[in-house]
Design an enzyme around this catalytic site. Structure first.
Site, PDB file in Angstrom:
ATOM      1  N   ASP A 167     -12.060  -6.459  -0.491  1.00  0.00           N
ATOM      2  CA  ASP A 167     -12.889  -7.663  -0.375  1.00  0.00           C
ATOM      3  C   ASP A 167     -14.260  -7.317   0.178  1.00  0.00           C
ATOM      4  O   ASP A 167     -14.397  -6.382   0.967  1.00  0.00           O
ATOM      5  CB  ASP A 167     -12.210  -8.698   0.537  1.00  0.00           C
ATOM      6  CG  ASP A 167     -11.832  -8.127   1.893  1.00  0.00           C
ATOM      7  OD1 ASP A 167     -12.572  -8.336   2.861  1.00  0.00           O
ATOM      8  OD2 ASP A 167     -10.779  -7.455   1.975  1.00  0.00           O
ATOM      9  N   GLU A 215       0.823  -1.209   0.000  1.00  0.00           N
ATOM     10  CA  GLU A 215       0.000   0.000   0.000  1.00  0.00           C
ATOM     11  C   GLU A 215       0.861   1.265   0.000  1.00  0.00           C
ATOM     12  O   GLU A 215       0.469   2.292  -0.560  1.00  0.00           O
ATOM     13  CB  GLU A 215      -0.905   0.015   1.238  1.00  0.00           C
ATOM     14  CG  GLU A 215      -1.854  -1.166   1.343  1.00  0.00           C
ATOM     15  CD  GLU A 215      -2.452  -1.330   2.731  1.00  0.00           C
ATOM     16  OE1 GLU A 215      -3.489  -2.010   2.853  1.00  0.00           O
ATOM     17  OE2 GLU A 215      -1.887  -0.787   3.708  1.00  0.00           O
TER      18      GLU A 215
END
Length: 266
Positions: free
Chosen positions: A224, A37
């Site tokens: 997700d 990230e």
């Protein structure tokens, strides 16, 4: 000397608070849990790793620094666990790192950026980027009056109505816990928190930021869908790289919006 209880202290505190919100933002600390990230943001703003991080000796945390336009940007990544070699994710590392970063760098604003699970029942989908309005814990269960509220630890993120309007980001409540999956107890607490997204760091960083009186915002990109049939871990790994690109773009937009502004203009 003013008489005790005449309200002068409260007035002085109000003036200080007003001065802080009207002062132009200069130093920003971006807190990120995972290297995957962090690196796109590091590259985007051409940040350089600081060998002298300002953190205690022996911790794995990594600090990158650079100047972008009028902003002094520090990105702090939690580093790799010294024993297992994986990213040091979760609330404990996040809280410690946030405390050390605030003490060492004295930021005007904290940005916690990262990936998160989302709930389709609340309108979240893969790749959506949210700005959290509130943050809370979902796995600190203390069934004793008042302690229960402490366990949830709900806090409001820094108000950014102009940023939201300009960037057209989604808004939702963020719930934090130390597990990637969701137990039935967690699900009940997340529902009670009215959360749209869940992560493993946000509420811990919010606690420290609130303790040290530093405004914080939370940018989360959905990897997700928690309330779907696909296993969370599988979907997270499958979408991490793609969703990180969306996160990077959102952080870039937020930094450019913040540049040259004060807190009250966000």
């Amino acid at each position: 000397m003013a008489p005790h209880g005449d309200g002068s202290e409260a007035s002085e505190e109000a003036v200080v608070a007003q001065d802080e919100t009207s002062r132009r933002i200069s130093t920003v600390v971006i807190i990120i849990a995972m290297q995957t990230e962090a690196l796109p943001v590091v590259n985007k703003f051409q940040l350089k790793e600081e060998p002298d991080s300002g953190f205690p000796k022996g911790v794995p945390w990594v600090r990158y620094h650079g100047v972008y336009k009028d902003l002094n940007i520090n990105l702090v990544w939690s580093g790799k666990d010294s024993t297992l070699g994986v990213d040091s994710v979760g609330t404990v590392s996040a809280a410690l790192m946030a405390f050390a970063a605030i003490q060492a760098l004295q930021p005007d604003l904290i940005i916690n950026a990262g990936t998160a699970g989302g709930f389709k029942a609340k309108g979240a989908g893969i790749g959506d980027v949210f700005l959290a309005s509130h943050v809370a814990f979902h796995d600190r269960r203390i069934p004793i009056p008042v302690f229960d509220l402490y366990g949830v630890g709900q806090r409001q993120a820094c108000s950014t109505p102009n940023l939201l309007k300009e960037l057209n980001l989604k808004v939702g409540r963020l719930s934090t816990g130390d597990s990637l999956d969701m137990s039935p107890h967690d699900e009940t607490a997340i529902t009670a928190n009215d959360a749209t997204i869940k992560d493993m760091e946000g509420a811990a960083i919010a606690y420290v930021a609130d303790l040290l009186k530093v405004p914080a915002i939370f940018i989360k990109a959905v990897t997700d869908v928690v309330d779907a049939d696909k296993p969370t871990a599988e979907e997270f790994l499958q979408n991490l790289a793609t969703v990180t690109a969306a996160l990077d773009q959102a952080v870039n937009q937020v930094i450019n919006f913040i540049n040259g502004k004060c807190l009250s203009e966000l």
